[in-house]
Motif scaffolding. Structure first.
Motif, PDB file in Angstrom:
ATOM      1  N   SER A   1     -13.032   6.676   0.728  1.00 34.75           N
ATOM      2  CA  SER A   1     -12.415   5.373   0.339  1.00 34.75           C
ATOM      3  C   SER A   1     -11.184   4.990   1.321  1.00 34.75           C
ATOM      4  CB  SER A   1     -12.040   5.359  -1.020  1.00 34.75           C
ATOM      5  OG  SER A   1     -11.401   4.156  -1.311  1.00 34.75           O
TER       6      SER A   1
ATOM      7  N   ARG B   1       0.819   5.297  -7.032  1.00 36.64           N
ATOM      8  CA  ARG B   1      -0.280   5.012  -7.571  1.00 36.64           C
ATOM      9  C   ARG B   1       0.204   4.683  -9.347  1.00 36.64           C
ATOM     10  NH1 ARG B   1      -5.699   8.358  -6.579  1.00 36.64           N
ATOM     11  NH2 ARG B   1      -5.595   6.981  -4.946  1.00 36.64           N
TER      12      ARG B   1
ATOM     13  N   SER C   1      -5.139  11.435  -5.677  1.00 38.45           N
ATOM     14  CA  SER C   1      -4.303  11.390  -4.422  1.00 38.45           C
ATOM     15  C   SER C   1      -4.526  10.449  -3.566  1.00 38.45           C
ATOM     16  CB  SER C   1      -4.091  12.882  -3.853  1.00 38.45           C
ATOM     17  OG  SER C   1      -5.261  13.003  -3.193  1.00 38.45           O
ATOM     18  N   TRP C   2      -3.504  10.068  -2.677  1.00 39.05           N
ATOM     19  CA  TRP C   2      -3.808   9.316  -1.512  1.00 39.05           C
ATOM     20  C   TRP C   2      -2.707   9.612  -0.331  1.00 39.05           C
ATOM     21  CZ3 TRP C   2       0.493   6.200  -0.084  1.00 39.05           C
ATOM     22  CH2 TRP C   2       1.380   6.016  -1.090  1.00 39.05           C
TER      23      TRP C   2
ATOM     24  N   TYR D   1      -2.959  -5.039  -3.557  1.00 42.47           N
ATOM     25  CA  TYR D   1      -2.106  -4.212  -2.626  1.00 42.47           C
ATOM     26  C   TYR D   1      -1.941  -5.077  -1.246  1.00 42.47           C
ATOM     27  CZ  TYR D   1      -2.350   0.101  -5.160  1.00 42.47           C
ATOM     28  OH  TYR D   1      -2.278   1.067  -6.143  1.00 42.47           O
TER      29      TYR D   1
ATOM     30  N   VAL E   1       0.923  -1.228   0.080  1.00 42.73           N
ATOM     31  CA  VAL E   1      -0.090   0.062  -0.100  1.00 42.73           C
ATOM     32  C   VAL E   1       0.973   1.270  -0.137  1.00 42.73           C
ATOM     33  CG1 VAL E   1      -2.120  -0.897   1.108  1.00 42.73           C
ATOM     34  CG2 VAL E   1      -0.175  -0.066   2.628  1.00 42.73           C
TER      35      VAL E   1
ATOM     36  N   ASN F   1      -7.727   6.998   0.042  1.00 40.39           N
ATOM     37  CA  ASN F   1      -7.689   7.158  -1.416  1.00 40.39           C
ATOM     38  C   ASN F   1      -8.661   8.012  -1.887  1.00 40.39           C
ATOM     39  OD1 ASN F   1      -5.847   4.840  -2.106  1.00 40.39           O
ATOM     40  ND2 ASN F   1      -7.268   3.494  -1.020  1.00 40.39           N
ATOM     41  N   ARG F   2      -8.047   9.130  -2.747  1.00 43.05           N
ATOM     42  CA  ARG F   2      -9.025  10.054  -3.580  1.00 43.05           C
ATOM     43  C   ARG F   2      -8.658   9.877  -5.069  1.00 43.05           C
ATOM     44  NH1 ARG F   2      -7.914  15.372   0.459  1.00 43.05           N
ATOM     45  NH2 ARG F   2      -9.556  14.335   2.326  1.00 43.05           N
TER      46      ARG F   2
ATOM     47  N   ASP G   1      -8.394   2.047   2.947  1.00 42.46           N
ATOM     48  CA  ASP G   1      -7.941   0.704   2.872  1.00 42.46           C
ATOM     49  C   ASP G   1      -7.031   0.658   4.118  1.00 42.46           C
ATOM     50  OD1 ASP G   1      -6.111  -1.410   2.422  1.00 42.46           O
ATOM     51  OD2 ASP G   1      -5.649  -0.876   0.284  1.00 42.46           O
TER      52      ASP G   1
ATOM     53  N   ARG H   1      -5.028   3.793   4.716  1.00 38.23           N
ATOM     54  CA  ARG H   1      -4.784   4.631   3.394  1.00 38.23           C
ATOM     55  C   ARG H   1      -5.927   5.154   3.112  1.00 38.23           C
ATOM     56  NH1 ARG H   1      -1.378   2.971  -1.922  1.00 38.23           N
ATOM     57  NH2 ARG H   1      -2.780   4.007  -3.554  1.00 38.23           N
TER      58      ARG H   1
ATOM     59  N   GLU I   1      -0.135   1.376 -10.708  1.00 34.92           N
ATOM     60  CA  GLU I   1      -1.659   1.054 -10.971  1.00 34.92           C
ATOM     61  C   GLU I   1      -2.039   1.603 -12.402  1.00 34.92           C
ATOM     62  OE1 GLU I   1      -6.192   2.327  -8.873  1.00 34.92           O
ATOM     63  OE2 GLU I   1      -4.419   1.544  -7.562  1.00 34.92           O
TER      64      GLU I   1
END
Length: 350
Positions: free
Chosen positions: A298, A185, A312-313, A200, A181, A308-309, A300, A306, A188
């Motif tokens: 969101s 990104r 960005s994250w 992940y 994680v 998640n946007r 993780d 984590r 991905e």
């Protein structure tokens, strides 16, 4: 690690590294003097296997068509570690012309610290530019990781190196890419570009390798795996990080194009990452507060939290050995990364 922390690596029967929990238990037994002592008729045997260096070199070089190197000029810095006996020979057998520094085996690491940092690799960058090499490659002490210097003498950040090689692998092999994680990104984005998916894991190569093994046993095609620190795993070769195979794959990647490495790196999608470590005595409490603060987003929870946007994250995860947390924020822009970091730090300081 610095030379005074040089040590051993324990490998499990399945070829993966011993995990952190088992390593800590083993160390505890050794330091306490409570290690199990086998009876005289059950003592294990020690086997000397010097031939395995040749087996390894042949296996890596033989994974590519003869002459893949095609006279490519490469600068190598094994760092006086394990790669001193392998990487220059692998590249030579692939048809490369190799200039090397720090290529004598010496566990005191007289040339540079074993960690291949941009500062420590300044001599390698100079060698690349002086010789006109297509790239430079350097390793850590045990050579399970590889990092690169491009043709302009620039250190390639490890996540971008991962992305470049993932692009090459996924172009030719469909399946899952497994990574922690904490990885950019970028991986991905590149995997999806070629019809691959990403799974992940918690942070640590052992979790990546064992997830790859588990997926394969379930019948899932696994294309590639690795971490954003130069440690990449090639499942068709072996299920552990392999710096020699990473160096060889870079040769094959460049054999497919007339473009210089610097151009390929610059063409990757932009991502900007910020990292820091914070003292924190109550890491579980902090993670709970952040879960509540970001409950509508969101999340993780594989390792820490984590967030998640779309572009960005952020990751906040406790250290396994120290009273601190590691904070990472990534975005497609420097401004986005900075703003998300400031927002996150405001929640952390509450």
């Amino acid at each position: 690690n610095p030379p005074e922390y040089n040590g051993i690596k324990v490998v499990e029967p399945d070829g993966t590294e011993m995990g952190d929990e088992q390593s800590i238990l083993l160390e505890d037994h050794i330091f306490r003097g409570t290690a199990y002592q086998a009876a005289w008729d059950h003592v294990g045997r020690e086997h000397a296997a010097p031939y395995m260096v040749e087996d390894y070199v042949r296996a890596v070089a033989g994974s590519f068509p003869t002459g893949t190197g095609g006279g490519t000029l490469v600068a190598a810095d094994p760092g006086c570690g394990a790669a001193a006996w392998t990487t220059p020979e692998i590249l030579t057998r692939m048809g490369c012309r190799v200039f090397s520094i720090n290529s004598q085996m010496d566990g005191t690491f007289p040339g540079r610290l074993p960690e291949p940092s941009p500062e420590g690799l300044a001599p390698l960058a100079d060698l690349v530019k002086a010789t006109g090499a297509r790239f430079g490659v350097a390793h850590d002490g045990d050579a399970d990781r590889a990092v690169f210097i491009d043709d302009k003498g620039r250190f390639i950040e490890e996540n971008r190196q991962f992305g470049l090689i993932a692009d090459f692998i996924c172009r030719n092999r469909r399946g899952v890419v497994v990574t922690p994680v904490s990885t950019s990104r970028l991986i991905e984005v590149i995997a999806h570009r070629h019809g691959c998916s990403v799974v992940y894991t918690a942070v640590g190569s052992i979790y990546v390798a064992r997830t790859m093994i588990g997926l394969s046993k379930q019948g899932t095609a696994v294309a590639f795996g690795g971490e954003g620190n130069g440690g990449l795993i090639f499942p068709a070769h072996q299920l552990c990080r392999d710096g020699g195979m990473t160096a060889a794959t870079m040769v094959a990647l460049l054999a497919d194009t007339s473009q210089p490495l610097s151009t390929l790196v610059d063409a990757l999608p932009p991502f900007f990452m910020m990292k820091e470590k914070l003292q924190e005595k109550d890491a579980p409490g902090l993670i709970r507060r952040l879960k509540d603060a970001y409950r509508g987003e969101s999340l993780d929870l594989t390792d820490g939290i984590r967030i998640n946007r779309e572009d960005s994250w952020a990751l906040v995860r406790p250290s396994g050995t120290e009273p601190l947390v590691r904070v990472m924020v990534e975005s497609t822009s420097k401004t986005g990364a900075r703003q998300f970091h400031e927002e996150l730090m405001a929640h952390i300081r509450q």
